[in-house]
Design an enzyme around this catalytic site. Structure first.
Site, PDB file in Angstrom:
ATOM      1  N   LYS A 210       0.828  -1.206   0.000  1.00 35.73           N
ATOM      2  CA  LYS A 210       0.000   0.000   0.000  1.00 35.73           C
ATOM      3  C   LYS A 210       0.865   1.260   0.000  1.00 35.73           C
ATOM      4  CE  LYS A 210      -3.830   0.060   2.384  1.00 35.73           C
ATOM      5  NZ  LYS A 210      -4.837   0.143   3.471  1.00 35.73           N
ATOM      6  N   GLU A 216      10.210  -5.511   4.116  1.00 36.80           N
ATOM      7  CA  GLU A 216      10.398  -6.828   3.523  1.00 36.80           C
ATOM      8  C   GLU A 216      10.029  -6.815   2.039  1.00 36.80           C
ATOM      9  OE1 GLU A 216       8.932  -7.514   7.823  1.00 36.80           O
ATOM     10  OE2 GLU A 216       8.514  -6.141   6.157  1.00 36.80           O
ATOM     11  N   GLY A 271      -5.321  -4.982   5.361  1.00 36.04           N
ATOM     12  CA  GLY A 271      -4.495  -5.917   4.607  1.00 36.04           C
ATOM     13  C   GLY A 271      -5.014  -7.339   4.617  1.00 36.04           C
ATOM     14  N   ARG A 272      -5.432  -7.830   5.789  1.00 35.29           N
ATOM     15  CA  ARG A 272      -5.877  -9.226   5.880  1.00 35.29           C
ATOM     16  C   ARG A 272      -7.292  -9.406   5.332  1.00 35.29           C
ATOM     17  NH1 ARG A 272      -5.151  -6.750  10.594  1.00 35.29           N
ATOM     18  NH2 ARG A 272      -6.840  -6.504  12.109  1.00 35.29           N
ATOM     19  N   GLU A 357      -4.455 -11.857  13.995  1.00 33.86           N
ATOM     20  CA  GLU A 357      -4.101 -10.447  13.885  1.00 33.86           C
ATOM     21  C   GLU A 357      -5.319  -9.582  14.193  1.00 33.86           C
ATOM     22  OE1 GLU A 357      -0.884  -8.897  11.067  1.00 33.86           O
ATOM     23  OE2 GLU A 357      -2.714  -8.169  10.089  1.00 33.86           O
ATOM     24  N   HIS A 388      -2.591 -38.251  10.532  1.00 38.61           N
ATOM     25  CA  HIS A 388      -1.367 -39.001  10.793  1.00 38.61           C
ATOM     26  C   HIS A 388      -0.287 -38.108  11.372  1.00 38.61           C
ATOM     27  CE1 HIS A 388      -2.736 -42.694   8.710  1.00 38.61           C
ATOM     28  NE2 HIS A 388      -3.496 -41.830   8.058  1.00 38.61           N
ATOM     29  N   LYS A 508       9.129  -4.450  14.266  1.00 37.84           N
ATOM     30  CA  LYS A 508       9.575  -3.865  13.007  1.00 37.84           C
ATOM     31  C   LYS A 508      10.420  -2.616  13.248  1.00 37.84           C
ATOM     32  CE  LYS A 508       6.301  -3.554   9.858  1.00 37.84           C
ATOM     33  NZ  LYS A 508       4.950  -3.365   9.282  1.00 37.84           N
TER      34      LYS A 508
END
Length: 548
Positions: A210, A216, A271-272, A357, A388, A508
């Site tokens: 954005k 990152e 964002g999510r 979040e 399993h 961050k």
């Protein structure tokens, strides 16, 4: 200042639920089903193409009644209405929360600060469709005239988890002569492996950020730029091999991307919650604009159901209320999400961000510390793999782990008996969790007394079973929206802000401070705690030795 909020734990419904849970804790699902042979037909809801069986939860009709009372007393209806009206319910960032506008059909009207945002959304969708079709058809050419054959989405958090989940979920519908990869981790291995076997002349990068400043994402973007230019040589090539999903035109242009190929979104899209915005550009290229619009229609169908259905027949509300009961009144600390569909292998990881979040908060909307557990831990794997792996703990461990089983009645790849065996496992696991196996049943099988304790299953483990017809773009939209609104329901009742994420900021900020300290050759006085200082020095020492 935010207005003071009444205490949740002092509400009459909360107190009644505490008393109810205390007296009903000894109830076993074996007895509940024996007492009511029709329980499985009654405790279920079918709407918007989704069948929810919630009968295998440790609840009675009184439990449901009290949970619905809790929703009413908590003002859930007014919170839902406020969200759909575009009010700024994200109070700490003073923003509207309108992911529902991203899938509103043309002609709907949703206002933010007096502006109807639906035409803006469809304007971006139309622009995305033109671009997606040009890539899919081969009309869009790279700098040397070759068509694009590889698409790499670079983002992190919601700019990665949504697109990669949607691509994997809808791979059956994707254009198979295109290769899609997703880079998120700042670990150089991620970008190195994503590009290692590709031809830069045929590769398109989508940079999803954005602000176009996310550390990152931009670190990976600049590495991708350098990789492309090793082959393409000329900086003018960037405009043919990079596009942006961003709102920062200045930084996009500075990077070398033509702002005509910048796809925007808005601050009222978290964002999510953004996989159905321009962040979904890679999804649209993969499955095509028509299928992407079917995805949006599925989202919208669940949105309409959530907004209009009475709470007692409202899928997201019931799912959210059951999660609250298991978390706050039965003491469960996690939820296992178990999709019996290989295409949904990234769905649990996607839900981890969406749920944790959103609701991993320790204060209420007015800043008061909470007096109860908020967001549980969400985790899971696709079945039957998980059976399993970790199902042993769910069945016979000492922790209570409620489960959401997700299944589809019709397979996308019909091969022999595979699908019947798969679905038999869904139903069998839910049945085994609920009813277990008693000492008498174990002994009746001829198990020797010394071995019997090891083969007993207590049962009484709660689960939901979510059954849909077939995994299509539309059903994926419904499924994601189901969980989005379940998260909203929980957050509204807990009186927290489900739409900010200040918890990701501190680390961050500190990382930005530590990076130059790691790169420095000077022995300046470090000003962290003794552990961090020692780690920095040890890292420098190893780096120095390796450089010799």
């Amino acid at each position: 200042m935010t207005e003071s909020i009444p205490s949740l734990t002092e509400s009459s419904a909360w107190k009644a639920l505490e008393a109810h849970a205390a007296t009903n804790r000894a109830l076993h699902l074996r007895d509940l089903f024996a007492q009511d042979p029709t329980r499985g037909e009654r405790l279920k809801v079918e709407a918007a193409g989704v069948y929810l069986d919630y009968s295998k939860n440790r609840i009675t009709e009184e439990t449901v009644k009290l949970l619905l009372q809790l929703a009413e007393e908590s003002g859930l209806r007014s919170r839902i209405d406020a969200m759909f009206r575009g009010e700024k319910i994200n109070v700490t960032e003073k923003r509207a929360v309108l992911h529902v506008a991203l899938r509103a059909p043309i002609g709907d009207k949703i206002l933010v600060d007096g502006v109807d945002v639906v035409p803006l959304v469809h304007g971006v969708l139309d622009k995305m469709a033109v671009f997606a079709n040009s890539v899919r058809s081969g009309e869009w050419k790279g700098y040397t005239g070759k068509p694009i054959r590889n698409v790499i989405n670079i983002g992190i958090g919601g700019s990665d988890l949504g697109p990669v989940m949607a691509y994997e979920a809808l791979r059956h519908y994707s254009q198979r002569d295109l290769t899609f990869r997703f880079v998120s981790n700042v670990d150089g291995t991620d970008i190195a492996e994503a590009t290692r076997d590709l031809d830069a002349e045929e590769t398109l990068f989508i940079i999803s950020s954005k602000t176009f400043t996310t550390l990152e994402t931009m670190t990976n973007a600049h590495t991708a730029r350098a990789w492309a230019l090793e082959t393409l040589k000329h900086s003018g090539a960037i405009a043919k091999h990079f596009v942006a999903v961003s709102t920062n035109a200045e930084e996009v242009e500075h990077f070398g991307i033509d702002t005509a190929n910048m796809f925007g979104f808005w601050d009222w899209v978290g964002g999510r919650y953004s996989m159905d915005s321009a962040i979904g550009l890679s999804t649209m290229i993969a499955i095509g604009p028509d299928n992407f619009r079917r995805l949006l229609s599925g989202f919208h169908e669940m949105d309409a159901h959530f907004r209009n259905a009475p709470f007692e027949r409202n899928l997201p509300v019931l799912l959210g209320l059951l999660a609250i009961y298991n978390n706050n009144f039965l003491g469960a600390q996690s939820v296992a999400v178990l999709p019996y569909e290989q295409y949904l292998k990234r769905f649990p990881a996607y839900l981890q961000q969406l749920t944790m979040e959103s609701n991993g908060k320790h204060v209420t909307l007015d800043g008061t510390g909470v007096e109860y557990q908020t967001g549980p831990i969400y985790w899971g794997e696709p079945g039957t793999n998980g059976q399993h792996s970790f199902y042993q703990l769910i069945h016979q461990g000492t922790r209570l782990v409620p489960c959401d089983f997700i299944a589809f009645a019709q397979p996308l790849n019909s091969i022999g008996r595979h699908h019947d065996i798969l679905i038999a496992n869904v139903f069998a696991q839910a049945e085994a969790l609920a009813f277990g196996k008693t000492t008498q049943e174990v002994e009746a099988d001829g198990t020797p007394p010394w071995l019997a304790p090891h083969r007993i299953f207590d049962g009484n483990r709660p689960s939901n079973t979510i059954l849909l017809d077939r995994l299509t773009p539309a059903t994926l939209g419904k499924l994601v929206a189901l969980y989005e609104h379940s998260v909203f329901t929980q957050g509204a009742i807990w009186k927290i802000d489900s739409f900010d994420q200040w918890g990701v900021e501190l680390g961050k900020v500190l990382a930005q401070r530590i990076v130059p300290e790691l790169e420095s050759s000077k022995e300046e006085n470090l000003k962290h705690d003794s552990s961090t200082n020692a780690l920095i020095r040890q890292y420098r020492s190893i780096q120095k030795e390796g450089a010799k």
